[in-house]
Write a protein that holds these residues in place. Structure first.
Motif, PDB file in Angstrom:
ATOM      1  N   CYS A 153       2.685  91.728  32.030  1.00  0.00           N
ATOM      2  CA  CYS A 153       2.408  90.704  33.042  1.00  0.00           C
ATOM      3  C   CYS A 153       3.305  90.950  34.266  1.00  0.00           C
ATOM      4  N   GLY A 154       2.830  90.502  35.403  1.00  0.00           N
ATOM      5  CA  GLY A 154       3.656  90.472  36.617  1.00  0.00           C
ATOM      6  C   GLY A 154       4.226  91.840  36.973  1.00  0.00           C
ATOM      7  N   THR A 155       5.508  91.836  37.258  1.00  0.00           N
ATOM      8  CA  THR A 155       6.191  93.070  37.638  1.00  0.00           C
ATOM      9  C   THR A 155       6.065  94.133  36.556  1.00  0.00           C
ATOM     10  N   SER A 156       6.166  93.717  35.302  1.00  0.00           N
ATOM     11  CA  SER A 156       6.073  94.695  34.209  1.00  0.00           C
ATOM     12  C   SER A 156       4.697  95.351  34.206  1.00  0.00           C
TER      13      SER A 156
ATOM     14  N   ILE B 186       5.163  96.079  27.839  1.00  0.00           N
ATOM     15  CA  ILE B 186       6.337  96.173  28.711  1.00  0.00           C
ATOM     16  C   ILE B 186       6.756  94.761  29.079  1.00  0.00           C
ATOM     17  N   SER B 187       8.027  94.484  28.910  1.00  0.00           N
ATOM     18  CA  SER B 187       8.506  93.138  29.231  1.00  0.00           C
ATOM     19  C   SER B 187      10.007  93.170  29.480  1.00  0.00           C
ATOM     20  N   GLN B 188      10.432  92.540  30.560  1.00  0.00           N
ATOM     21  CA  GLN B 188      11.872  92.418  30.801  1.00  0.00           C
ATOM     22  C   GLN B 188      12.486  91.545  29.717  1.00  0.00           C
ATOM     23  N   SER B 189      11.938  90.346  29.567  1.00  0.00           N
ATOM     24  CA  SER B 189      12.551  89.347  28.684  1.00  0.00           C
ATOM     25  C   SER B 189      12.252  89.586  27.215  1.00  0.00           C
ATOM     26  N   GLY B 190      11.111  90.197  26.948  1.00  0.00           N
ATOM     27  CA  GLY B 190      10.681  90.353  25.552  1.00  0.00           C
ATOM     28  C   GLY B 190      10.158  89.062  24.958  1.00  0.00           C
TER      29      GLY B 190
ATOM     30  N   THR C 144       7.695  87.013  26.842  1.00  0.00           N
ATOM     31  CA  THR C 144       6.519  86.551  27.584  1.00  0.00           C
ATOM     32  C   THR C 144       5.365  86.287  26.611  1.00  0.00           C
TER      33      THR C 144
ATOM     34  N   VAL D 187      15.119  85.486  39.497  1.00  0.00           N
ATOM     35  CA  VAL D 187      13.764  85.341  38.948  1.00  0.00           C
ATOM     36  C   VAL D 187      12.884  86.501  39.414  1.00  0.00           C
ATOM     37  N   ALA D 188      13.069  86.906  40.658  1.00  0.00           N
ATOM     38  CA  ALA D 188      12.295  88.038  41.168  1.00  0.00           C
ATOM     39  C   ALA D 188      12.886  89.322  40.590  1.00  0.00           C
ATOM     40  N   SER D 189      12.084  89.960  39.785  1.00  0.00           N
ATOM     41  CA  SER D 189      12.566  91.107  39.029  1.00  0.00           C
ATOM     42  C   SER D 189      12.753  92.337  39.931  1.00  0.00           C
TER      43      SER D 189
ATOM     44  N   GLN E 173      12.229 100.008  33.923  1.00  0.00           N
ATOM     45  CA  GLN E 173      10.967 100.162  33.163  1.00  0.00           C
ATOM     46  C   GLN E 173      10.240 101.419  33.628  1.00  0.00           C
TER      47      GLN E 173
ATOM     48  N   GLU F  85       6.680  85.876  45.985  1.00  0.00           N
ATOM     49  CA  GLU F  85       7.489  85.074  45.061  1.00  0.00           C
ATOM     50  C   GLU F  85       8.628  84.346  45.758  1.00  0.00           C
TER      51      GLU F  85
ATOM     52  N   VAL G  22       8.589  83.521  30.895  1.00  0.00           N
ATOM     53  CA  VAL G  22       7.380  82.674  30.796  1.00  0.00           C
ATOM     54  C   VAL G  22       6.924  82.653  29.342  1.00  0.00           C
TER      55      VAL G  22
END
Ligand code: M6R
Length: 602
Positions: A297-300, A343-347, A349, A395-397, A404, A485, A599
């Motif tokens: 999602c999103g940036t990822s 792919i996820s920054q937070s893991g 989502t 918040v803005a990655s 990544q 964003e 999220v």
């Protein structure tokens, strides 16, 4: 991205260390540990996971009277996040904490093992404490042994060492990783940054690379390669909020600047002399795989899209990318020869996690590219590659995207090696480009200043188009997402060749076009697309190594030998542009309205 704290004095040491580590937890939190010598007695505690686990483990312990103490919070680079790999690392009678990478640790480890020393951990750090004890056992001189030890180390380090051989001393050394010394009367503190010691120490000295020495009896003796040296302490700030941001105005700004450093962490142990390696993978994992699907999602998602160009082009493997929230409900046809990458920054989502569960139910092999170890997505995946960006607070990655994309570039080459779709010469040239990436990510004052000045012309208008082709299309999407964003201005990312199929109807002087014009990939094609927009009077900010006479504004880049170097250099520019516009508009850059960092709802 580990954090270090140290203290010598009479106060309760456990609390000083734990409070200090709490302030540094943003640098890494897969495990933590402390070691204290008091009344010539060594005590140590370690715990995996967040610092609260270490707090729980030490709740019945308290120290009293004079003593020396060191603590560490870890973000794994060598070896998994286990208690054995957590710092402080123990020898027979000494402990060390370390931030950085000892590049020649394999060689040192082999030497020590041939002397009969048993290693307990998989870390590079453990070599330091054994080396120190080896020298001490010969000389019985702690400081000479410490000096001999650091003379053998190659790489980056900030380290503290305590030993029963001299129980009232902390030995320290710094080279390439941050460390400072705090002073308050007879008390001495060490830390990776200001925040752990604000409110405790009154003065500070920021160690420089190549400096080392020892702290004893309320005094610090400092050396560099020329011998003992004097130093000047400064008054320590009392503003903790500012210190956490290392002097930057926003976490996002700090994180943009950090990219050049953290990308090194992403590469360590993976970019070898002649090949790419992942300790998390082996060639068997790709047996029977002839297709890749990436969900994010999103940036990822943008990073995934960039990765798909590389995977198809270099590793010659078909690769589709899906937005996780779409994937979940499209009733996708999944085949077992597909490797499912998330792919996820937070893991955490929710959409990405659910997509992964669906793929698993369909029997697909799974791999995650993630910044947070032990997160739900990592736990759910068959294999995980950590991006090692450190905690991202904005918040803005930004740095998550950079790391990544680097992982996907490395993964592409790893698969290309297995599938033999890359020649030795091509691989060598990719490795050369990879090694230049940290430099391509450096933010210079000149660049930042230029973007700051330019940004005042981009605060209005009826919209932004970020355009690019090929790999630079995902970057255009990401540039537009960053801007919307945090600035709340309307921005779209578009493939440059697609403009004439509709969006060009919007072109007029109030339409701002940010044109990504790399020299190494389809330069002539994108140039004609931008010319078409210029002919319709669109306002154009061109980003390119080649001067472009039709642009209204121009930011010249430096790299043109490899598309990925151009990609990373332009990425930084789009991030800074979004940042500067947002600041001028008076927005809260780190916590933009309506958004959350993780999220976890659908
Ligand atoms: O943690 P994740 O990478 O899975 O998050 C995905 C998106 O929510 C995230 O990238 C979001 O788009 C960022 N705010 C972008 O800056």
């Amino acid at each position: 991205m580990c954090g270090i704290v140290g203290y010598i004095g009479v106060k309760e040491k456990k609390e000083i260390l734990l409070d200090g580590l709490q302030e540094l937890e943003y640098r890494g939190y897969d495990s933590a540990g402390i070691a204290i010598i008091e009344n010539s007695q060594l005590k140590h505690f370690k715990a995996v996971g967040k610092l609260e686990n270490l707090r729980e483990k030490t709740k019945n312990y308290s120290s009293s009277g004079f003593g020396v103490s060191i603590g560490h919070t870890r973000w794994a680079t060598h070896g998994k996040p286990t208690e054995l790999n957590a710092h402080p690392h123990l020898g027979e009678f000494s402990f060390v904490v370390h931030n950085g990478i000892i590049e020649n640790y394999q060689e040192l480890k082999e030497e020590l093992e041939s002397d009969g020393i048993n290693f307990l951990s998989q870390t590079d750090t453990e070599t330091i404490v054994h080396l120190f004890e080896k020298y001490y056992n010969k000389s019985k001189e702690p400081f000479i042994s410490f000096t001999n030890t650091i003379n053998r180390l190659q790489g980056a380090y900030a380290l503290l060492l305590i030993t029963e051989a001299e129980p009232d001393v902390i030995f320290f050394a710094k080279n390439g990783s941050p460390m400072l010394i705090g002073f308050n009367k007879d008390e001495i503190y060490f830390a990776s940054s200001d925040t752990p010691i604000i409110g405790k120490a009154t003065e500070v000295y920021y160690l420089e690379d190549g400096e080392y020495g020892y702290a004893k009896n309320g005094e610090v003796t400092l050396f560099n390669k020329n011998g003992e040296k004097g130093f000047v302490k400064k008054a320590l700030t009392t503003n903790k909020a500012m210190a956490q941001k290392d002097g930057f105005r926003f976490f996002m700004e700090k994180e943009i600047y950090e990219q050049s450093q953290v990308i090194n962490d992403t590469m360590i142990g993976r970019v070898l002399d002649k090949e790419i390696d992942f300790e998390e993978l082996n060639s068997d994992f790709f047996n029977g795989i002839s297709n890749i699907k990436i969900c994010a999602c999103g940036t990822s998602y943008h990073s995934a899209l960039a990765g798909s160009y590389l995977l198809e082009r270099v590793a010659k493997i078909p690769c589709q990318v899906e937005i996780a929230s779409e994937f979940r409900y499209k009733e996708p046809l999944l085949q077992k020869n597909t490797l499912f990458i998330t792919i996820s920054q937070s893991g955490e989502t929710a959409d990405t996690l659910e997509a992964l569960k669906m793929a698993k139910r369909a029997g697909l092999r799974s791999l995650s590219v993630c910044n947070v170890d032990n997160s739900s997505i990592v736990r759910e995946s068959d294999r995980a590659i950590l991006t090692r960006a450190g905690i991202e607070k904005g918040v803005a990655s930004t740095k998550a995207f950079a790391t990544q994309t680097m992982v996907l570039w490395l993964l592409t080459l790893y698969i290309a090696q297995i599938k033999k779709t890359i020649s030795k010469e091509e691989l060598d040239s990719e490795l050369k480009a990879i090694r230049k990436t940290p430099k391509a990510l450096i933010v210079t004052d000149k660049l930042h200043d230029k973007i700051h000045r330019l940004s005042k012309r981009y605060l209005h208008g009826h919209g932004f188009f970020f355009i690019g082709r090929d790999l630079f299309f995902p970057l255009a999407l990401e540039g537009a997402l960053k801007l919307k964003e945090i600035s709340y201005l309307h921005a779209e990312g578009y493939p440059a060749g697609e403009m004439k199929h509709g969006p060009i109807a919007l072109a007029d002087s109030e339409l701002f076009t940010i044109a990504l014009m790399p020299k190494s990939l389809h330069y002539e094609k994108i140039k004609s697309n931008v010319e078409e927009l210029s002919a319709r009077d669109a306002t154009i900010l061109a980003i390119s190594p080649e001067p472009f006479e039709l642009s209204d504004d121009f930011i010249q880049t430096h790299y043109k030998s490899h598309p990925m170097l151009e990609f990373f250099e332009m990425m930084v520019i789009t991030q800074l542009l979004a940042l500067e516009i947002s600041i001028r508009l008076g927005n809260d850059v780190d916590m933009p309205r309506n958004l959350a960092k993780s999220v976890t709802v659908e």
